[in-house]
Enzyme design. Structure first.
Site, PDB file in Angstrom:
ATOM      1  N   ASP A 115       0.631  -1.093   0.430  1.00 29.50           N
ATOM      2  CA  ASP A 115       0.187  -0.161  -0.113  1.00 29.50           C
ATOM      3  C   ASP A 115       0.513   1.265   0.020  1.00 29.50           C
ATOM      4  O   ASP A 115       1.542   1.550  -0.637  1.00 29.50           O
ATOM      5  CB  ASP A 115      -0.902  -0.296   1.242  1.00 29.50           C
ATOM      6  CG  ASP A 115      -1.984   0.790   1.092  1.00 29.50           C
ATOM      7  OD1 ASP A 115      -1.981   1.503   0.538  1.00 29.50           O
ATOM      8  OD2 ASP A 115      -2.455   1.317   2.708  1.00 29.50           O
ATOM      9  N   GLY A 163       4.122   1.443   1.097  1.00 25.22           N
ATOM     10  CA  GLY A 163       5.317   1.015   0.674  1.00 25.22           C
ATOM     11  C   GLY A 163       6.000   0.500   2.100  1.00 25.22           C
ATOM     12  O   GLY A 163       6.956   0.602   2.151  1.00 25.22           O
ATOM     13  N   THR A 166       6.067  -0.656   4.881  1.00 27.86           N
ATOM     14  CA  THR A 166       5.879  -2.655   5.225  1.00 27.86           C
ATOM     15  C   THR A 166       7.173  -3.254   4.831  1.00 27.86           C
ATOM     16  O   THR A 166       8.045  -3.570   5.519  1.00 27.86           O
ATOM     17  CB  THR A 166       4.663  -3.516   5.419  1.00 27.86           C
ATOM     18  OG1 THR A 166       3.740  -2.222   6.359  1.00 27.86           O
ATOM     19  CG2 THR A 166       4.690  -4.431   5.972  1.00 27.86           C
ATOM     20  N   LYS A 179      -1.515  -0.907  -4.600  1.00 30.92           N
ATOM     21  CA  LYS A 179      -1.437   0.031  -4.796  1.00 30.92           C
ATOM     22  C   LYS A 179      -1.138   1.380  -5.201  1.00 30.92           C
ATOM     23  O   LYS A 179      -0.717   1.433  -4.298  1.00 30.92           O
ATOM     24  CB  LYS A 179      -2.977   0.342  -3.804  1.00 30.92           C
ATOM     25  CG  LYS A 179      -3.568  -0.296  -3.504  1.00 30.92           C
ATOM     26  CD  LYS A 179      -4.341   0.638  -2.391  1.00 30.92           C
ATOM     27  CE  LYS A 179      -5.362  -0.694  -0.857  1.00 30.92           C
ATOM     28  NZ  LYS A 179      -5.703  -0.161   0.179  1.00 30.92           N
TER      29      LYS A 179
HETATM   30  P1  IMP Z   1       1.970  -0.576   3.476  1.00 32.06           P
HETATM   31  O1  IMP Z   1       2.306  -0.569   4.476  1.00 32.06           O
HETATM   32  O2  IMP Z   1       1.257   0.923   3.825  1.00 32.06           O
HETATM   33  O3  IMP Z   1       2.873  -1.250   2.281  1.00 32.06           O
HETATM   34  O4  IMP Z   1       1.117  -1.677   4.229  1.00 32.06           O
HETATM   35  C1  IMP Z   1       0.720  -2.452   3.280  1.00 32.06           C
HETATM   36  C2  IMP Z   1      -0.199  -3.089   5.089  1.00 32.06           C
HETATM   37  O5  IMP Z   1      -1.159  -2.643   4.918  1.00 32.06           O
HETATM   38  C3  IMP Z   1      -0.564  -4.852   3.989  1.00 32.06           C
HETATM   39  O6  IMP Z   1       0.360  -6.150   4.306  1.00 32.06           O
HETATM   40  C4  IMP Z   1      -1.716  -4.922   4.803  1.00 32.06           C
HETATM   41  O7  IMP Z   1      -1.995  -5.701   5.794  1.00 32.06           O
HETATM   42  C5  IMP Z   1      -2.928  -3.601   5.196  1.00 32.06           C
HETATM   43  N1  IMP Z   1      -3.672  -2.877   3.842  1.00 32.06           N
HETATM   44  C6  IMP Z   1      -3.309  -2.818   3.162  1.00 32.06           C
HETATM   45  N2  IMP Z   1      -4.556  -1.824   2.568  1.00 32.06           N
HETATM   46  C7  IMP Z   1      -5.120  -2.792   2.894  1.00 32.06           C
HETATM   47  C8  IMP Z   1      -6.720  -2.949   2.342  1.00 32.06           C
HETATM   48  O8  IMP Z   1      -6.926  -2.708   1.216  1.00 32.06           O
HETATM   49  N3  IMP Z   1      -6.896  -4.165   2.798  1.00 32.06           N
HETATM   50  C9  IMP Z   1      -6.560  -4.560   3.802  1.00 32.06           C
HETATM   51  N4  IMP Z   1      -5.264  -4.420   4.381  1.00 32.06           N
HETATM   52  C10 IMP Z   1      -4.404  -3.620   4.047  1.00 32.06           C
END
Ligand code: IMP
Ligand code: MG
Length: 186
Positions: free
Chosen positions: A106, A108, A110, A134
């Site tokens: 999402d 990024g 994580t 995304k």
């Molecule tokens: P990032 O650090 O923002 O890239 O977060 C990624 C994490 O957020 C993913 O591994 C999911 O656990 C959670 N996440 C992000 N978008 C969604 C979604 O649309 N549905 C469910 N979980 C999401």
């Protein structure tokens, strides 16, 4: 699917058949790229567990499985993107070819954190495999997803391992969750 009690609707975005075909193609790519090697799939709990189970069974190589659980800090005093490791403190991946298996990239944060964390254990290589991306939401530049299932628009999705308040993980498809706020407040 409509959950009348909670005023939530899930509409199919990617069907079980589409997921299955794409997972097979990703696994075939991994099988080809790592021919003659062992690979260690590092699954991010809980969201990637169903993806991992399907993917691992389609990879025709010697495969090891490891699991990590990370979460974002809720603490508002911390800066956005701070990641907390819940499990485990040490990974058995020294000298291994690692593929991080994520449900969705999402913003990024994580994925970037995980890539850095893996390197502490001296693996032979680290790549990223994600079911969903995304790109519109990305905050971190330079996160490369070597094995990607699908690019999706900026919508909140559930199913195939992904949750909303720990529900919907067992749906066989990926769906867009819509919550009817008006209905909820009545
Ligand atoms: P990032 O650090 O923002 O890239 O977060 C990624 C994490 O957020 C993913 O591994 C999911 O656990 C959670 N996440 C992000 N978008 C969604 C979604 O649309 N549905 C469910 N979980 C999401
Ligand atoms: Mg996740």
């Amino acid at each position: 699917m409509k959950n009348e009690k909670r005023n939530e609707t899930v509409s199919v975005l990617i069907s079980a058949e589409q997921i299955s075909a794409r997972v097979k193609a990703l696994a075939a790519g991994i099988t080809r790229d790592y021919a003659g090697h062992q690979v260690t799939l590092v699954c991010t709990l809980k969201g990637a567990v169903i993806f991992l189970a399907d993917l691992a069974r389609e990879i025709k190589l010697d495969v090891q499985l490891e699991f990590v659980k990370v979460s974002s800090y809720d603490d508002k005093a911390r800066s956005e993107g701070d990641i907390k490791l819940d499990y485990p403190s040490k990974l058995d991946i020294k000298g291994r070819h690692v593929i991080i298996v994520e449900d969705i990239v999402d913003m990024g944060y994580t994925a970037r954190w995980l890539q850095g964390y893996m390197k502490e254990f001296s693996p032979a290589s680290v790549r990223l495999c994600a079911l969903l991306d995304k790109p519109e939401r990305r905050k971190v530049q330079g996160v490369e997803i070597e094995y990607l299932g699908f690019k999706i628009p900026d919508k909140f999705v559930v199913g195939y391992g992904m949750d909303y308040a720990q529900r919907y993980r067992n749906l066989p498809y990926v769906g867009v969750l819509q919550i009817d706020e008006d209905e909820v407040s009545k």
